[in-house]
Scaffold this motif. Structure first.
Motif, PDB file in Angstrom:
ATOM      1  N   PRO A  65       0.838  -1.211   0.000  1.00  0.00           N
ATOM      2  CA  PRO A  65       0.000   0.000   0.000  1.00  0.00           C
ATOM      3  C   PRO A  65       0.868   1.254   0.000  1.00  0.00           C
ATOM      4  O   PRO A  65       2.051   1.206   0.358  1.00  0.00           O
ATOM      5  CB  PRO A  65      -0.796  -0.121   1.302  1.00  0.00           C
ATOM      6  CG  PRO A  65      -0.002  -1.033   2.165  1.00  0.00           C
ATOM      7  CD  PRO A  65       0.752  -1.948   1.247  1.00  0.00           C
ATOM      8  N   GLU A  66       0.294   2.341  -0.412  1.00  0.00           N
ATOM      9  CA  GLU A  66       0.983   3.628  -0.402  1.00  0.00           C
ATOM     10  C   GLU A  66       1.266   4.043   1.044  1.00  0.00           C
ATOM     11  O   GLU A  66       0.595   3.585   1.970  1.00  0.00           O
ATOM     12  CB  GLU A  66       0.111   4.695  -1.078  1.00  0.00           C
ATOM     13  CG  GLU A  66      -0.080   4.463  -2.569  1.00  0.00           C
ATOM     14  CD  GLU A  66       1.219   4.571  -3.342  1.00  0.00           C
ATOM     15  OE1 GLU A  66       2.053   5.429  -3.019  1.00  0.00           O
ATOM     16  OE2 GLU A  66       1.401   3.761  -4.271  1.00  0.00           O
ATOM     17  N   PRO A  67       2.251   4.939   1.271  1.00  0.00           N
ATOM     18  CA  PRO A  67       2.580   5.344   2.642  1.00  0.00           C
ATOM     19  C   PRO A  67       1.378   5.905   3.415  1.00  0.00           C
ATOM     20  O   PRO A  67       1.211   5.600   4.593  1.00  0.00           O
ATOM     21  CB  PRO A  67       3.654   6.417   2.455  1.00  0.00           C
ATOM     22  CG  PRO A  67       4.298   6.059   1.160  1.00  0.00           C
ATOM     23  CD  PRO A  67       3.201   5.486   0.307  1.00  0.00           C
ATOM     24  N   GLU A  68       0.540   6.664   2.734  1.00  0.00           N
ATOM     25  CA  GLU A  68      -0.619   7.226   3.448  1.00  0.00           C
ATOM     26  C   GLU A  68      -1.664   6.166   3.800  1.00  0.00           C
ATOM     27  O   GLU A  68      -2.571   6.407   4.583  1.00  0.00           O
ATOM     28  CB  GLU A  68      -1.260   8.371   2.654  1.00  0.00           C
ATOM     29  CG  GLU A  68      -1.832   7.977   1.304  1.00  0.00           C
ATOM     30  CD  GLU A  68      -0.841   8.125   0.161  1.00  0.00           C
ATOM     31  OE1 GLU A  68      -1.293   8.028  -0.983  1.00  0.00           O
ATOM     32  OE2 GLU A  68       0.346   8.336   0.405  1.00  0.00           O
ATOM     33  N   GLN A  69      -1.514   4.982   3.228  1.00  0.00           N
ATOM     34  CA  GLN A  69      -2.419   3.872   3.534  1.00  0.00           C
ATOM     35  C   GLN A  69      -1.767   2.862   4.475  1.00  0.00           C
ATOM     36  O   GLN A  69      -2.235   1.740   4.609  1.00  0.00           O
ATOM     37  CB  GLN A  69      -2.835   3.171   2.232  1.00  0.00           C
ATOM     38  CG  GLN A  69      -3.584   4.065   1.287  1.00  0.00           C
ATOM     39  CD  GLN A  69      -3.666   3.474  -0.112  1.00  0.00           C
ATOM     40  OE1 GLN A  69      -2.864   2.631  -0.499  1.00  0.00           O
ATOM     41  NE2 GLN A  69      -4.647   3.936  -0.871  1.00  0.00           N
ATOM     42  N   GLY A  70      -0.667   3.257   5.122  1.00  0.00           N
ATOM     43  CA  GLY A  70       0.004   2.387   6.074  1.00  0.00           C
ATOM     44  C   GLY A  70       1.186   1.632   5.497  1.00  0.00           C
ATOM     45  O   GLY A  70       1.774   0.805   6.182  1.00  0.00           O
ATOM     46  N   GLY A  71       1.520   1.889   4.245  1.00  0.00           N
ATOM     47  CA  GLY A  71       2.653   1.225   3.613  1.00  0.00           C
ATOM     48  C   GLY A  71       3.973   1.816   4.078  1.00  0.00           C
ATOM     49  O   GLY A  71       4.004   2.790   4.832  1.00  0.00           O
ATOM     50  N   PRO A  72       5.071   1.236   3.637  1.00  0.00           N
ATOM     51  CA  PRO A  72       6.389   1.728   4.061  1.00  0.00           C
ATOM     52  C   PRO A  72       6.665   3.128   3.534  1.00  0.00           C
ATOM     53  O   PRO A  72       6.269   3.481   2.437  1.00  0.00           O
ATOM     54  CB  PRO A  72       7.360   0.705   3.464  1.00  0.00           C
ATOM     55  CG  PRO A  72       6.622   0.097   2.328  1.00  0.00           C
ATOM     56  CD  PRO A  72       5.169   0.120   2.704  1.00  0.00           C
ATOM     57  N   GLN A  73       7.363   3.909   4.344  1.00  0.00           N
ATOM     58  CA  GLN A  73       7.727   5.268   3.953  1.00  0.00           C
ATOM     59  C   GLN A  73       8.924   5.263   3.003  1.00  0.00           C
ATOM     60  O   GLN A  73       9.095   6.161   2.209  1.00  0.00           O
ATOM     61  CB  GLN A  73       8.086   6.095   5.196  1.00  0.00           C
ATOM     62  CG  GLN A  73       6.914   6.308   6.130  1.00  0.00           C
ATOM     63  CD  GLN A  73       5.877   7.231   5.518  1.00  0.00           C
ATOM     64  OE1 GLN A  73       6.215   8.244   4.927  1.00  0.00           O
ATOM     65  NE2 GLN A  73       4.618   6.867   5.636  1.00  0.00           N
TER      66      GLN A  73
END
Length: 83
Positions: A65-73
């Motif tokens: 997932p994208e960073p804003e969706q809890g994915g890695p920064q």
């Protein structure tokens, strides 16, 4: 548009030149305490071989997932640290 034989010939030439560069790099690596080996070039070989694949197969699917969706920064993309 290049035909399949031209594509294979190109990949073979890239592979031949890469092997020459790899051999040179191993022979001339300045740090004799931590010598290079062919295993240090595995990721590069994978990239060269992927040239023969259709573009859709070369690009890795975005499973994370994208960073804003809890994915890695941050995602590490360096294959191995250099000494």
């Amino acid at each position: 548009m290049p035909d399949e034989q031209q594509r294979r010939d190109f990949i073979n030439e890239v592979w031949r030149r890469f092997e020459a560069v790899q051999d040179w790099a191993i022979a001339n690596w300045p740090d004799r305490d931590k010598p290079l080996s062919t295993s240090d070039f595995v990721e590069a070989r994978k990239e060269i071989l992927a040239l023969g694949l259709p573009r859709a197969q070369r690009v890795p699917a975005a499973d994370a997932p994208e960073p804003e969706q809890g994915g890695p920064q941050y995602e590490e993309v360096t294959p191995a640290p250099w000494p």
